[in-house]
Write a protein that holds these residues in place. Sequence first.
Motif, PDB file in Angstrom:
ATOM      1  N   MET A  42      69.045 -12.306  34.957  1.00 57.70           N
ATOM      2  CA  MET A  42      68.051 -12.016  35.402  1.00 57.70           C
ATOM      3  C   MET A  42      67.592 -10.473  35.384  1.00 57.70           C
ATOM      4  O   MET A  42      66.440 -10.072  35.184  1.00 57.70           O
ATOM      5  N   GLU A  43      68.702  -9.842  35.405  1.00 61.89           N
ATOM      6  CA  GLU A  43      68.435  -8.259  35.450  1.00 61.89           C
ATOM      7  C   GLU A  43      68.085  -7.732  33.701  1.00 61.89           C
ATOM      8  O   GLU A  43      67.718  -6.434  33.685  1.00 61.89           O
ATOM      9  N   ARG A  44      68.158  -8.789  33.066  1.00 58.12           N
ATOM     10  CA  ARG A  44      67.848  -8.555  31.684  1.00 58.12           C
ATOM     11  C   ARG A  44      66.163  -8.775  31.235  1.00 58.12           C
ATOM     12  O   ARG A  44      65.950  -8.470  30.146  1.00 58.12           O
ATOM     13  N   GLN A  45      65.578  -9.121  32.198  1.00 65.35           N
ATOM     14  CA  GLN A  45      64.187  -9.728  32.038  1.00 65.35           C
ATOM     15  C   GLN A  45      63.325  -8.529  31.828  1.00 65.35           C
ATOM     16  O   GLN A  45      63.380  -7.718  32.807  1.00 65.35           O
ATOM     17  N   ILE A  46      62.407  -8.484  31.138  1.00 63.56           N
ATOM     18  CA  ILE A  46      61.273  -7.416  30.943  1.00 63.56           C
ATOM     19  C   ILE A  46      60.047  -8.088  31.213  1.00 63.56           C
ATOM     20  O   ILE A  46      59.736  -9.208  30.597  1.00 63.56           O
ATOM     21  N   GLY A  47      59.109  -7.700  31.885  1.00 63.31           N
ATOM     22  CA  GLY A  47      57.830  -8.243  32.185  1.00 63.31           C
ATOM     23  C   GLY A  47      57.370  -7.872  33.560  1.00 63.31           C
ATOM     24  O   GLY A  47      58.000  -7.481  34.300  1.00 63.31           O
ATOM     25  N   SER A  48      56.321  -8.703  33.939  1.00 62.31           N
ATOM     26  CA  SER A  48      55.798  -8.755  35.106  1.00 62.31           C
ATOM     27  C   SER A  48      56.383  -9.121  36.327  1.00 62.31           C
ATOM     28  O   SER A  48      56.366  -8.528  37.571  1.00 62.31           O
ATOM     29  N   SER A  49      57.438 -10.137  36.154  1.00 59.09           N
ATOM     30  CA  SER A  49      58.301 -10.499  37.070  1.00 59.09           C
ATOM     31  C   SER A  49      59.840 -10.141  36.954  1.00 59.09           C
ATOM     32  O   SER A  49      60.601 -10.533  37.755  1.00 59.09           O
ATOM     33  N   GLY A  65      71.857   0.363  21.810  1.00 54.26           N
ATOM     34  CA  GLY A  65      70.899   0.074  22.610  1.00 54.26           C
ATOM     35  C   GLY A  65      71.523  -1.194  23.605  1.00 54.26           C
ATOM     36  O   GLY A  65      72.507  -1.575  23.681  1.00 54.26           O
ATOM     37  N   GLU A  66      70.330  -1.506  24.511  1.00 55.43           N
ATOM     38  CA  GLU A  66      70.736  -2.538  25.334  1.00 55.43           C
ATOM     39  C   GLU A  66      69.809  -3.780  24.970  1.00 55.43           C
ATOM     40  O   GLU A  66      68.749  -3.858  24.466  1.00 55.43           O
ATOM     41  N   ILE A  67      70.521  -5.104  25.367  1.00 56.72           N
ATOM     42  CA  ILE A  67      69.801  -6.275  25.086  1.00 56.72           C
ATOM     43  C   ILE A  67      69.048  -6.671  26.311  1.00 56.72           C
ATOM     44  O   ILE A  67      69.320  -6.436  27.201  1.00 56.72           O
ATOM     45  N   ALA A  68      67.754  -7.312  26.011  1.00 55.27           N
ATOM     46  CA  ALA A  68      66.836  -7.801  27.037  1.00 55.27           C
ATOM     47  C   ALA A  68      66.287  -8.945  26.461  1.00 55.27           C
ATOM     48  O   ALA A  68      66.393  -9.257  25.547  1.00 55.27           O
ATOM     49  N   ALA A  69      65.319  -9.470  27.488  1.00 62.39           N
ATOM     50  CA  ALA A  69      64.618 -10.615  26.950  1.00 62.39           C
ATOM     51  C   ALA A  69      63.455 -10.945  27.743  1.00 62.39           C
ATOM     52  O   ALA A  69      62.952 -10.332  28.897  1.00 62.39           O
ATOM     53  N   SER A  70      62.796 -11.868  27.309  1.00 61.96           N
ATOM     54  CA  SER A  70      61.377 -12.177  27.889  1.00 61.96           C
ATOM     55  C   SER A  70      62.016 -13.472  28.878  1.00 61.96           C
ATOM     56  O   SER A  70      63.009 -13.985  28.992  1.00 61.96           O
ATOM     57  N   ARG A  71      60.635 -13.760  29.771  1.00 61.22           N
ATOM     58  CA  ARG A  71      61.160 -14.591  30.905  1.00 61.22           C
ATOM     59  C   ARG A  71      61.796 -15.945  30.725  1.00 61.22           C
ATOM     60  O   ARG A  71      62.801 -16.400  31.180  1.00 61.22           O
ATOM     61  N   PRO A  72      61.473 -16.601  29.621  1.00 65.39           N
ATOM     62  CA  PRO A  72      61.851 -17.994  29.117  1.00 65.39           C
ATOM     63  C   PRO A  72      63.431 -17.955  29.131  1.00 65.39           C
ATOM     64  O   PRO A  72      63.758 -18.895  29.396  1.00 65.39           O
ATOM     65  N   ILE A  73      64.003 -16.874  28.454  1.00 68.05           N
ATOM     66  CA  ILE A  73      65.313 -16.655  28.163  1.00 68.05           C
ATOM     67  C   ILE A  73      66.060 -16.667  29.372  1.00 68.05           C
ATOM     68  O   ILE A  73      66.996 -17.235  29.478  1.00 68.05           O
TER      69      ILE A  73
END
Length: 323
Positions: A248-255, A232-240
């Motif tokens: 930033m392209e790994r960020q999941i969420g509203s932004s 799979g792929e690695i992703a993160a929440s905004r603080p990370i």
Amino acid sequence: MIAEQRQGKWNNTSFETLAAAQQIAKETSSSVSALVIGKGVAGLANELAAKNVAEVLLVEHDLLEAYTADGYCVALSQVIGAAKPELVLFPHTYQVRDFAPKLAAMLGKGMVGDCIGYRSEGSKLVFVRQMFQGKTAADVTFQGAAPWFASFQAGAFRADLVAAHPSGTAAVKAVSIELKPEQIRTKPLDLFKEAKSAVDLTQAPLIVAIGRGIKAPENIPQAEALAKALGGEIAASRPICDEGWLPMERQIGSSGQTVAPKLYLALGISGAIQHVVGMKGARTIVAINKDQNALIFEIADYGVVGVIFEVMPALTEALEKAK
């Protein structure tokens, strides 16, 4: 339903919207017409014809080879005016956000964008869209005469539930439109190309996401090893991503990105609404957090109360042994 393609390749959220259209048609005893627009896209129209649709409308023109809001609006306004549909659905993509409100305004109609679902109340459709970064949801209905316009958020429906055509293929109908160069006020430049390291997480079937619980950037390789073992792929929440620990392209969420993978493994993520709105469409959510009261457990299909630094290496080892 307006399908989206770019340079002869589908945006997969088109098929999520097609699934929504098929579901609405079934509940309202109506039919679905799918539309593809561009130049040299007859092959894509034939692909759509294999789905359970009444017909496929093929809109081709030399001036539609490159996307422009003016070109799409002039062309689609003519098609919609002739076909007279009751409801026009779009996938909620960057391109749709650019032209669909303009198209609706040209026809004197309203549009409900970024919907996460709908329901039928008698003969009336009620569309549901999130507000205030997902903290609440609004029920929206249309006033006035059809056609009505709406777009569905990525992950709101499952593309793999699109039904095939019961008797093989639907008819493909070429639609002629009038479009002149002077009607297009913008000149398209070369398509933006992302860096080779960039990733489109919306296409990833498996995602391992990390939150504040990862504690330090030195610990991220453990999560990356687990993602690799899963394929799979690695992703993160905004603080990370704000800290610069992941791009930033790994960020999941509203932004960040909105994803709907088959599996979403949340490591040390608390479950703040700003993150949840970007991943709640995942088919299976597995959360690992040492706080048994973490909000992420409210939406998780499976939850593990534990320290991620103990669970990550154990999972990675088990997956590598299983290969």
